[in-house]
Scaffold this motif. Sequence first.
Motif, PDB file in Angstrom:
ATOM      1  N   SER A 109      51.594   6.162 -19.965  1.00 15.27           N
ATOM      2  CA  SER A 109      52.309   6.293 -21.237  1.00 15.27           C
ATOM      3  C   SER A 109      51.557   5.585 -22.363  1.00 15.27           C
ATOM      4  O   SER A 109      51.489   6.073 -23.495  1.00 15.27           O
ATOM      5  N   LEU A 110      50.963   4.419 -22.037  1.00 16.73           N
ATOM      6  CA  LEU A 110      50.160   3.696 -23.023  1.00 16.73           C
ATOM      7  C   LEU A 110      48.930   4.515 -23.417  1.00 16.73           C
ATOM      8  O   LEU A 110      48.618   4.658 -24.600  1.00 16.73           O
ATOM      9  N   TYR A 111      48.234   5.060 -22.408  1.00 18.66           N
ATOM     10  CA  TYR A 111      47.052   5.880 -22.697  1.00 18.66           C
ATOM     11  C   TYR A 111      47.431   7.083 -23.566  1.00 18.66           C
ATOM     12  O   TYR A 111      46.729   7.419 -24.523  1.00 18.66           O
ATOM     13  N   ASN A 112      48.558   7.728 -23.218  1.00 24.10           N
ATOM     14  CA  ASN A 112      48.988   8.903 -23.981  1.00 24.10           C
ATOM     15  C   ASN A 112      49.293   8.548 -25.427  1.00 24.10           C
ATOM     16  O   ASN A 112      48.970   9.304 -26.356  1.00 24.10           O
ATOM     17  N   ALA A 113      49.933   7.391 -25.625  1.00 21.51           N
ATOM     18  CA  ALA A 113      50.292   6.966 -26.979  1.00 21.51           C
ATOM     19  C   ALA A 113      49.047   6.688 -27.827  1.00 21.51           C
ATOM     20  O   ALA A 113      48.964   7.080 -28.992  1.00 21.51           O
ATOM     21  N   ILE A 114      48.061   5.993 -27.225  1.00 20.10           N
ATOM     22  CA  ILE A 114      46.827   5.691 -27.950  1.00 20.10           C
ATOM     23  C   ILE A 114      46.088   6.983 -28.299  1.00 20.10           C
ATOM     24  O   ILE A 114      45.632   7.169 -29.429  1.00 20.10           O
ATOM     25  N   ALA A 115      45.983   7.885 -27.322  1.00 22.12           N
ATOM     26  CA  ALA A 115      45.284   9.147 -27.552  1.00 22.12           C
ATOM     27  C   ALA A 115      46.007   9.986 -28.605  1.00 22.12           C
ATOM     28  O   ALA A 115      45.357  10.613 -29.451  1.00 22.12           O
ATOM     29  N   SER A 116      47.343   9.998 -28.575  1.00 26.07           N
ATOM     30  CA  SER A 116      48.118  10.766 -29.566  1.00 26.07           C
ATOM     31  C   SER A 116      47.860  10.246 -30.968  1.00 26.07           C
ATOM     32  O   SER A 116      47.734  11.028 -31.930  1.00 26.07           O
ATOM     33  N   TRP A 117      47.779   8.914 -31.105  1.00 24.75           N
ATOM     34  CA  TRP A 117      47.481   8.319 -32.426  1.00 24.75           C
ATOM     35  C   TRP A 117      46.091   8.720 -32.900  1.00 24.75           C
ATOM     36  O   TRP A 117      45.894   9.055 -34.077  1.00 24.75           O
ATOM     37  N   LEU A 118      45.138   8.711 -31.998  1.00 24.93           N
ATOM     38  CA  LEU A 118      43.760   9.031 -32.371  1.00 24.93           C
ATOM     39  C   LEU A 118      43.598  10.483 -32.806  1.00 24.93           C
ATOM     40  O   LEU A 118      42.947  10.769 -33.813  1.00 24.93           O
ATOM     41  N   VAL A 119      44.186  11.407 -32.046  1.00 20.41           N
ATOM     42  CA  VAL A 119      43.952  12.830 -32.325  1.00 20.41           C
ATOM     43  C   VAL A 119      44.971  13.425 -33.277  1.00 20.41           C
ATOM     44  O   VAL A 119      44.781  14.534 -33.771  1.00 20.41           O
ATOM     45  N   GLY A 120      46.062  12.705 -33.535  1.00 20.28           N
ATOM     46  CA  GLY A 120      47.075  13.232 -34.445  1.00 20.28           C
ATOM     47  C   GLY A 120      47.902  14.352 -33.834  1.00 20.28           C
ATOM     48  O   GLY A 120      48.541  15.130 -34.547  1.00 20.28           O
ATOM     49  N   GLN A 121      47.876  14.470 -32.517  1.00 23.63           N
ATOM     50  CA  GLN A 121      48.658  15.469 -31.790  1.00 23.63           C
ATOM     51  C   GLN A 121      49.342  14.780 -30.619  1.00 23.63           C
ATOM     52  O   GLN A 121      48.925  13.707 -30.194  1.00 23.63           O
ATOM     53  N   SER A 122      50.376  15.425 -30.089  1.00 20.47           N
ATOM     54  CA  SER A 122      51.083  14.852 -28.953  1.00 20.47           C
ATOM     55  C   SER A 122      50.290  15.088 -27.670  1.00 20.47           C
ATOM     56  O   SER A 122      50.065  16.229 -27.266  1.00 20.47           O
ATOM     57  N   VAL A 123      49.834  14.007 -27.053  1.00 21.87           N
ATOM     58  CA  VAL A 123      49.115  14.083 -25.773  1.00 21.87           C
ATOM     59  C   VAL A 123      50.105  13.731 -24.673  1.00 21.87           C
ATOM     60  O   VAL A 123      50.519  12.575 -24.546  1.00 21.87           O
ATOM     61  N   LEU A 124      50.495  14.722 -23.866  1.00 21.87           N
ATOM     62  CA  LEU A 124      51.554  14.517 -22.887  1.00 21.87           C
ATOM     63  C   LEU A 124      51.063  13.908 -21.578  1.00 21.87           C
ATOM     64  O   LEU A 124      51.814  13.224 -20.894  1.00 21.87           O
ATOM     65  N   ASP A 125      49.829  14.191 -21.206  1.00 22.79           N
ATOM     66  CA  ASP A 125      49.296  13.629 -19.959  1.00 22.79           C
ATOM     67  C   ASP A 125      47.781  13.587 -20.067  1.00 22.79           C
ATOM     68  O   ASP A 125      47.095  14.584 -19.823  1.00 22.79           O
ATOM     69  N   LEU A 126      47.269  12.425 -20.409  1.00 22.89           N
ATOM     70  CA  LEU A 126      45.830  12.269 -20.653  1.00 22.89           C
ATOM     71  C   LEU A 126      45.019  12.269 -19.367  1.00 22.89           C
ATOM     72  O   LEU A 126      43.859  12.663 -19.360  1.00 22.89           O
ATOM     73  N   THR A 127      45.618  11.835 -18.259  1.00 19.62           N
ATOM     74  CA  THR A 127      44.850  11.596 -17.038  1.00 19.62           C
ATOM     75  C   THR A 127      45.106  12.600 -15.916  1.00 19.62           C
ATOM     76  O   THR A 127      44.586  12.438 -14.818  1.00 19.62           O
ATOM     77  N   SER A 128      45.905  13.630 -16.176  1.00 23.03           N
ATOM     78  CA  SER A 128      46.176  14.618 -15.132  1.00 23.03           C
ATOM     79  C   SER A 128      44.898  15.336 -14.723  1.00 23.03           C
ATOM     80  O   SER A 128      44.114  15.784 -15.560  1.00 23.03           O
TER      81      SER A 128
END
Length: 290
Positions: free
Chosen positions: A132-151
Motif C-alpha cells: 500500500s505504501l509503494y502504491n501510494a508513492i507511485a500514485s503520487w509520482l505518476v499522477g494516476q491511481s496505481v492499484l498494485d505496483l508489485t503484482s
Amino acid sequence: MTLNLEHAISIIIPAKNEASALKLFLPVLCEQYAHCEIILVDDGSTDDTYEVAQSLGIKVLRHPYSMGNGAAIKTGARAAKGDILIFMDGDGQHQPSDIKIMLERYQKGYDLIVGARSKQHQASTWRWLGNSLYNAIASWLVGQSVLDLTSGFRVVNAKKFKEFIHLIPNGFSCPTTITMAFFRSGYAVGYIPIEVKQRIGVSHLKPFSDGLKFLLIIYKMAILYSPLKIFIPFAALHFIAGISNYTYTYIAQGRFTNMSAVLLSTSIVIFLIGLVSEQITCLMYAQNRH
C-alpha cells in the motif's frame, strides 16, 4: 466478447524451486492455452522444476545458477516470439482462468494490464501495508491511481516491454520498474482485480531487506520518471530554512549570515540539478520511443 487471437501470445513463467506448484497449475495452463507459446525460465533451481516443466513439452530455459527473478523475466522476454507477453509467477498463486479476462481488457486499447490483488489476497498484513505504501508513492509520482505496483501477473505489449528491458533489475523489482516506465512513456496501464491462491512452497522474498530494495527502486524510478518531484521538495526545504535563518539572524543580530547564504545557494543548486535531470530524462525516453 470474443477473444481476438490474431496476435501471437507468449506466456512467461519465472520459477525457482517451484516443482510442487508447477505440478498442479502448469498442466492446467498447458491444456487451456495450448495455442500459446509457454516459456518457463528455471532460475537455477535445485529441485525438479526443470524436469516437471520439460515433461509437459513446453519451452524451458535454464539459468546455470540463480540470477534473480528479474533476470529470469528478461531471459523469457528475449526468447518470446509473441506480440503479447503474459507474465505469471511459478508458485501457483495465479489462476489461468484470469488470463482471458485480462486479455479482453488489454484489447480495449491498453499497453499493460496488471492483475491487482485486494487486501484479503495479500500474503500477510505486513505485506499489504508495504504494498500500500509503494502504491501510494507511485500514485503520487505518476499522477494516476496505481492499484498494485508489485503484482507479477501481467499482460503487456511485447514491443513496448522490450523498450525498457535494459532498465529491469535482476532482482524482484521488475513489476515496479516496468509500471513506472510505462506511465512515464505515456503508455496506457490498466488493472483487473484478481484472486490469488495460497502460495505453494516457501516464498523467496525477505520482507525487510527486499522491502528496503523496493523503496530504493521506487526512489531510482522517481529519478528516472520525474526528477523534479524529488528535487523540488528538497530545494524548497533548503529555501525555507535559509529564509527562516535569515529572518532570525536579521532580527536578532541585524545581519545576513553565512549559514543563510549556504542554505539559499544550496536550494538554487538542487533546483537546477533537478531541472537538468528532468531534461535528461525526457531525452532518454524520447530516444527509447524511436
